[in-house]
Design a protein around this motif. Sequence first.
Motif: not given
Length: 447
Positions: A300-302, A326-327, A348-350, A433-435
């Motif tokens: 999913l992309f939120a 979820i990204y 959740v990834r962001l 930056q990925a988190a």
Amino acid sequence: MLAKSVSLLLLGVAAGLAGCSTPCDAPGRLCAPITSITSPASPPAAPVAAPRPAPAPPPARVETFAIAMPGAAGQSETAGTAMPSLSNGQATAPAADMDAIPSNTPLRVALLLPLRSDTLGQAAAAVKAGFLAAWERDRDGVTVTVADTGDATSDVLATYASAQEQADLIVGPLGRSAVGALAASPLLRKPTIALNTPEGYGNPGQSPLPPRMLAMGLSIEEEARQAANWAASEHPGASALVLATSTPWQRRIATAFASQWQRQGLAVRTVELGAANGYLNDPELVQLRARLQTDAPGLLFAALDAAQTRQLRGALEGALPEQPPIYGTSSLNPGNGSNFPTQELDGVRLLDLPWQLQADHPAVMVYPHPPQSEERKPGAADLERLYALGIDAYRVAREIGHHAGVRFQLDGVTGRLTVSFGLGPASFERIEQAAVYKNGVPQPVAP
């Protein structure tokens, strides 16, 4: 929050900033020197008459900041001292082109911001504070003039035209429409670092910016494209379901993610959910839950804010043996001003800026943060990101100003920056930056 910016303060002023957000990626290498690389200033050249700029609005308030150069006669350190208005229409000595600036001459930078704007004034003040914080730390050989404008395009263009006559390099404007008007005008003669990307320029498949303009604004659409690349690398061949509401900034990032996903030959669907007062429609969430039980996507992309994503996860809890990953973008990181438990976002990834994610980042550590009290106000996370933009804008301007024709990388507080200027069309890339949320806090990871 970039362009949300809140919902996100930047989103609150989305009409001007057009999607200001933030993000960053794996750390790069600092190539731009931060020590003085200038020598004593030479006596100024005799004034040369310059054309009177076109219709000037009410005079802008101008502040000049300077540092005395070693051995330069007659110079003294000043801060906030008055000087003639940049938009007073008087003839002044035009500055030389960047490639002709002597190495022993102080670099004159004009910072053009809509500080008198009702919609963008607070955002502009945050950028200014960050810019001057960076200047305070590394100001040898640089003078900074802050020229404020309102919202009117004529005001911005007239002030810009006058600023060119007294500066070697201009940083600004900030609003998307103002940057677009400048890009389409015949005014550009000096190197200009725009703080936004104008509509119709610079993005994939669009027109290039004018040769002397570099755009380095925070773009939530670019975050979404980077999120698509990240998700595709972690889930090769997976299908994606993009979730958004009718809020303009959410539609923009939903479109950006879906387009980038399709460019990689992957299947994607977009679902627009109803929302009222920031909350997703419960009956629609029930329908979505049933749909996923029969047709589950790979991820999913939120294209939502943090509170909506928390609501989404709660509605989908237990719908599948394993919830799809979820990204999202920096809109999923409300910062210290959030008033809800973010533990429900764990996993959740962001993407976001090092300024928001990495307190131990080498560049982040050396610059002061705004007062703690400010961080707890609504929309403070967006202002923090704009403050960080001001820091990196100064660092990029300083590097370009002291070197004609450069390509360099900068491990900045807004991301890993790659800049090319004076070597053909200017180009700018920011890797954010990925988190991943862990124990309620976004933790940096290497994508």
